[in-house]
Design an enzyme around this catalytic site. Sequence first.
Site, PDB file in Angstrom:
ATOM      1  N   LYS A  28      40.112  56.044  83.427  1.00 27.44           N
ATOM      2  CA  LYS A  28      41.081  55.655  82.394  1.00 27.44           C
ATOM      3  C   LYS A  28      41.242  56.725  81.324  1.00 27.44           C
ATOM      4  O   LYS A  28      42.347  57.052  80.932  1.00 27.44           O
ATOM      5  CB  LYS A  28      40.644  54.370  81.661  1.00 27.44           C
ATOM      6  CG  LYS A  28      40.492  53.145  82.500  1.00 27.44           C
ATOM      7  CD  LYS A  28      40.183  51.922  81.629  1.00 27.44           C
ATOM      8  CE  LYS A  28      38.904  52.038  80.813  1.00 27.44           C
ATOM      9  NZ  LYS A  28      37.648  52.084  81.601  1.00 27.44           N
TER      10      LYS A  28
ATOM     11  N   ARG B 152      39.244  44.452  75.489  1.00 27.85           N
ATOM     12  CA  ARG B 152      38.189  44.226  76.474  1.00 27.85           C
ATOM     13  C   ARG B 152      37.773  42.767  76.544  1.00 27.85           C
ATOM     14  O   ARG B 152      36.925  42.419  77.374  1.00 27.85           O
ATOM     15  CB  ARG B 152      36.965  45.054  76.085  1.00 27.85           C
ATOM     16  CG  ARG B 152      36.810  46.358  76.873  1.00 27.85           C
ATOM     17  CD  ARG B 152      35.616  47.045  76.307  1.00 27.85           C
ATOM     18  NE  ARG B 152      34.913  47.951  77.123  1.00 27.85           N
ATOM     19  CZ  ARG B 152      35.066  49.280  77.100  1.00 27.85           C
ATOM     20  NH1 ARG B 152      36.011  49.824  76.376  1.00 27.85           N
ATOM     21  NH2 ARG B 152      34.272  50.036  77.811  1.00 27.85           N
TER      22      ARG B 152
END
Length: 190
Positions: A15, A89
């Site tokens: 990422k 998250r």
Amino acid sequence: MAEAVIFLGPPGAGKGTQAKRLASEMGFKQLSTGDILRSHIARGTELGQKVKPILDRGDLVPDDLILTLVHDEIAAMPNPKVIFDGFPRTKAQAEALDKLLAGLKTPLLGVLLVTAPEEELVKRLLNRAQQEGRSDDNEATIRNRLEVYKAQTQPLVDYYTKTGSLREVNGLGTPDGVYQSIQSALGVEV
Ligand code: AMP
């Protein structure tokens, strides 16, 4: 025009590398909550001292701390163009981000889910440990980060599938190949 992109995926999926390149080629700001936290730790700030043991264990920093950091970074931007890397998250972070973006009239271009098989992730993270010496890249912490991802972050796949924002990208292959898949998933040519 204000726009946002989210990079979602387990640790080691690539990422950070991809978000950095996309941000620089699209003229966006890359906002990595992990990088911000590591910078606080390196500078020995009060926040850094508080979060260091959490990062070293591979657990998640409490939502309120993360949300304050993100709010401080983007609320003052007149025309936000942001690539979020490693944020949100948790479901609470995702819901808070929805509100923040709505308030800033900033549409979400897409959520890129970058994935790779678990053993490949562990291999890459152990390799990065040797090269970069990140204190949370040791095997015990890596295994915990993968468990934390599955328990707390993976549910966001459902969340963004329901809103129609999710675009899945295979994180295996060369960085250039993965980058091309990201561009076509987003429908952007830069
Ligand atoms: P990363 O660089 O994204 O892999 O993040 C490294 C570590 O920073 C994670 O293992 C967490 O301890 C912490 N962290 C980074 N981003 C977040 C976030 N959005 N919420 C909670 N903790 C985070």
